[in-house]
Design an enzyme around this catalytic site. Structure first.
Site, PDB file in Angstrom:
ATOM      1  N   GLY A 192      37.539  37.016  55.915  1.00  0.00           N
ATOM      2  CA  GLY A 192      38.508  37.715  55.061  1.00  0.00           C
ATOM      3  C   GLY A 192      37.824  38.657  54.078  1.00  0.00           C
TER       4      GLY A 192
ATOM      5  N   VAL B 109      39.869  38.695  47.662  1.00  0.00           N
ATOM      6  CA  VAL B 109      39.001  37.553  47.385  1.00  0.00           C
ATOM      7  C   VAL B 109      37.690  37.644  48.176  1.00  0.00           C
ATOM      8  CG1 VAL B 109      38.798  35.047  47.662  1.00  0.00           C
ATOM      9  CG2 VAL B 109      40.905  36.043  46.767  1.00  0.00           C
ATOM     10  N   GLY B 110      37.803  37.899  49.473  1.00  0.00           N
ATOM     11  CA  GLY B 110      36.604  37.985  50.313  1.00  0.00           C
ATOM     12  C   GLY B 110      35.687  39.110  49.848  1.00  0.00           C
TER      13      GLY B 110
ATOM     14  N   GLY C 222      42.127  27.538  48.607  1.00  0.00           N
ATOM     15  CA  GLY C 222      43.557  27.232  48.546  1.00  0.00           C
ATOM     16  C   GLY C 222      44.227  28.072  47.481  1.00  0.00           C
ATOM     17  N   SER C 223      45.126  27.457  46.733  1.00  0.00           N
ATOM     18  CA  SER C 223      45.886  28.192  45.725  1.00  0.00           C
ATOM     19  C   SER C 223      46.527  27.195  44.767  1.00  0.00           C
ATOM     20  CB  SER C 223      46.971  28.996  46.436  1.00  0.00           C
ATOM     21  OG  SER C 223      48.048  29.249  45.569  1.00  0.00           O
ATOM     22  N   SER C 224      46.798  27.643  43.554  1.00  0.00           N
ATOM     23  CA  SER C 224      47.437  26.744  42.578  1.00  0.00           C
ATOM     24  C   SER C 224      48.879  26.422  42.965  1.00  0.00           C
ATOM     25  CB  SER C 224      47.384  27.352  41.185  1.00  0.00           C
ATOM     26  OG  SER C 224      48.049  28.590  41.166  1.00  0.00           O
ATOM     27  N   CYS C 225      49.446  27.143  43.930  1.00  0.00           N
ATOM     28  CA  CYS C 225      50.848  26.869  44.309  1.00  0.00           C
ATOM     29  C   CYS C 225      50.985  25.610  45.165  1.00  0.00           C
ATOM     30  CB  CYS C 225      51.471  28.067  44.998  1.00  0.00           C
ATOM     31  SG  CYS C 225      50.864  28.317  46.642  1.00  0.00           S
TER      32      CYS C 225
ATOM     33  N   TYR D 234      53.859  28.857  52.340  1.00  0.00           N
ATOM     34  CA  TYR D 234      52.451  29.153  52.050  1.00  0.00           C
ATOM     35  C   TYR D 234      51.743  27.899  51.535  1.00  0.00           C
ATOM     36  CZ  TYR D 234      48.453  31.411  49.782  1.00  0.00           C
ATOM     37  OH  TYR D 234      47.184  31.771  49.390  1.00  0.00           O
TER      38      TYR D 234
ATOM     39  N   LYS E 197      48.513  25.788  53.036  1.00  0.00           N
ATOM     40  CA  LYS E 197      47.285  25.560  52.265  1.00  0.00           C
ATOM     41  C   LYS E 197      46.996  24.056  52.129  1.00  0.00           C
ATOM     42  CE  LYS E 197      45.674  29.627  51.579  1.00  0.00           C
ATOM     43  NZ  LYS E 197      44.370  29.967  52.141  1.00  0.00           N
TER      44      LYS E 197
ATOM     45  N   ASN F 263      46.194  32.230  39.701  1.00  0.00           N
ATOM     46  CA  ASN F 263      46.618  33.596  40.060  1.00  0.00           C
ATOM     47  C   ASN F 263      45.481  34.594  39.820  1.00  0.00           C
ATOM     48  OD1 ASN F 263      49.020  32.044  39.979  1.00  0.00           O
ATOM     49  ND2 ASN F 263      50.242  33.855  39.591  1.00  0.00           N
ATOM     50  N   LEU F 264      45.177  35.364  40.853  1.00  0.00           N
ATOM     51  CA  LEU F 264      44.020  36.263  40.838  1.00  0.00           C
ATOM     52  C   LEU F 264      44.446  37.716  40.682  1.00  0.00           C
ATOM     53  CD1 LEU F 264      42.336  34.675  43.965  1.00  0.00           C
ATOM     54  CD2 LEU F 264      41.519  34.451  41.610  1.00  0.00           C
TER      55      LEU F 264
ATOM     56  N   HIS G 257      51.577  40.730  43.944  1.00  0.00           N
ATOM     57  CA  HIS G 257      51.661  39.755  42.861  1.00  0.00           C
ATOM     58  C   HIS G 257      51.941  40.503  41.548  1.00  0.00           C
ATOM     59  CE1 HIS G 257      49.361  37.179  45.722  1.00  0.00           C
ATOM     60  NE2 HIS G 257      50.136  36.258  45.204  1.00  0.00           N
TER      61      HIS G 257
ATOM     62  N   ARG H 280      52.041  31.984  33.320  1.00  0.00           N
ATOM     63  CA  ARG H 280      51.047  32.016  34.384  1.00  0.00           C
ATOM     64  C   ARG H 280      49.649  32.117  33.788  1.00  0.00           C
ATOM     65  NH1 ARG H 280      54.903  30.756  36.724  1.00  0.00           N
ATOM     66  NH2 ARG H 280      55.767  31.524  38.682  1.00  0.00           N
TER      67      ARG H 280
END
Ligand code: GDP
Length: 313
Positions: free
Chosen positions: A17, A22-23, A112-115, A142, A146, A171-172, A185, A215
């Site tokens: 990715g 992120v990647g 992963g993700s905080s969601c 989603y 994850k 959240n990024l 986002h 957030r």
């Protein structure tokens, strides 16, 4: 907490990715490490294609893997494209992790993700709250994908002894973000909307929801730095949060973006758009204990993100 001393130096490292936000940040961060990075663009390797992934791994034999490939989007994309979100993300996670196992990769980090945390979990969100309550409806598909990835990493560690770890970034935002007005986002959406309103001298900007949700945000380069750190020092089936440790209401956040962009018109709320989870603040105690803390303030990070937007536009 299970610590490790994994030597990244001299290793062949696959960043899955690498064209995503992120990647790409992990790639930038790895340019400071003495490693041999391997990547494969989507045109070259479809990570949803099991046999293609298996063939690619058998040939490339990466020793360490950052699994940063994912189908992602903001609150509207998560809701509208839920079939793609669940299919693509489960396929990517199972194909890459199983290929890493078959080809004896030494270490893999799953992002992963905080969601993944329950919608109404206590705050700040501790890692052990995973699977203790119902998920937020707008991103359930989603989140389930994850969670499948997290459980897969855990299962491969238990049954096969694979050194797979899972990290949960909050959240990024930052360079390489998606600025689509509908599917982005909130950070990218508001940077673009306030910028366009400034240029057009528009009297008002519309922000989704009520402005009351809270957030936490982290600049993607900080997150990438945390990932490289954890790759070296962490080894456990327990997931680990990556955050800044601070949250802000969407209303205060919108005002901050307006100030940084230089927009001084009115801000209006559209309550017909979803708020999503009321609050999402990660407990970063584990990360802190492992010797890592976010460096970039939200204000400085947003300035950098606005510059990146102006360049990328
Ligand atoms: P979430 O953390 O999964 O809900 O991801 P988002 O970044 O999409 O949304 C965060 C919060 O910002 C939610 O409460 C949204 O309703 C709010 N928000 C306000 N304006 C916007 C916008 O223009 N786009 C998005 N994506 N969210 C917005």
């Amino acid at each position: 907490m299970a610590t490790a001393d994994y030597e990244l130096r001299g290793k062949r490292v696959f960043v899955a990715g690498h064209r995503g936000m992120v990647g790409a940040a992990i790639l930038r961060r790895l340019s400071n490490e003495d490693v041999d990075v391997v990547t494969a663009g989507r045109d070259q390797l479809d990570l949803r294609d099991q046999s293609a992934v298996f063939d690619w791994f058998a040939e490339s034999r990466p020793q360490a893997v950052f699994l940063a490939a994912a189908k992602v989007g903001g609150i509207a994309a998560n809701h509208a494209l839920r079939a793609e979100f669940i299919y693509d993300n489960i396929a990517i996670a199972t194909n890459v992790m199983h290929a890493a196992y078959l080809n004896r990769a030494e270490k893999l980090m799953f992002l992963g993700s905080s969601c993944i945390y329950p919608k109404l979990a206590p705050q700040p969100l501790r890692e052990e709250y995973l699977l203790t309550g119902p998920l937020e409806a707008t991103n359930e598909a989603y989140a389930v994908a994850k969670i499948a990835g997290i459980k897969m990493a855990e299962a491969y560690r238990h049954q096969y002894g694979c050194d797979f770890i899972s990290v949960m970034p909050t959240n990024l935002y930052g360079p390489g973000d998606n600025y689509d007005p509908e599917y982005s986002h909130v950070v990218a959406a508001l940077i673009r909307r306030f910028h366009e309103a400034k240029i057009a001298d528009a009297p008002k900007v519309v922000v989704w929801g009520t402005g009351t949700p809270r957030r936490e945000f982290i600049h993607v380069d900080d997150m990438a730095d945390a990932c490289v750190h954890l790759m070296k020092v962490y080894s456990s089936s327990d997931i680990i949060n990556i955050g800044s440790g601070r949250d802000i209401s969407i209303a205060d956040f919108a005002a901050l973006v307006a100030r940084i962009v230089g927009y001084d018109g009115a801000i209006e709320y559209d309550a017909s758009r979803p708020d999503g989870t009321p609050r999402k603040l990660l407990d970063v105690g584990r990360l802190d204990a492992l010797g890592w803390r976010a460096e970039t303030s939200l204000e400085n990070g947003l300035r950098l993100a606005y510059e990146a937007y102006l360049e990328e536009r």
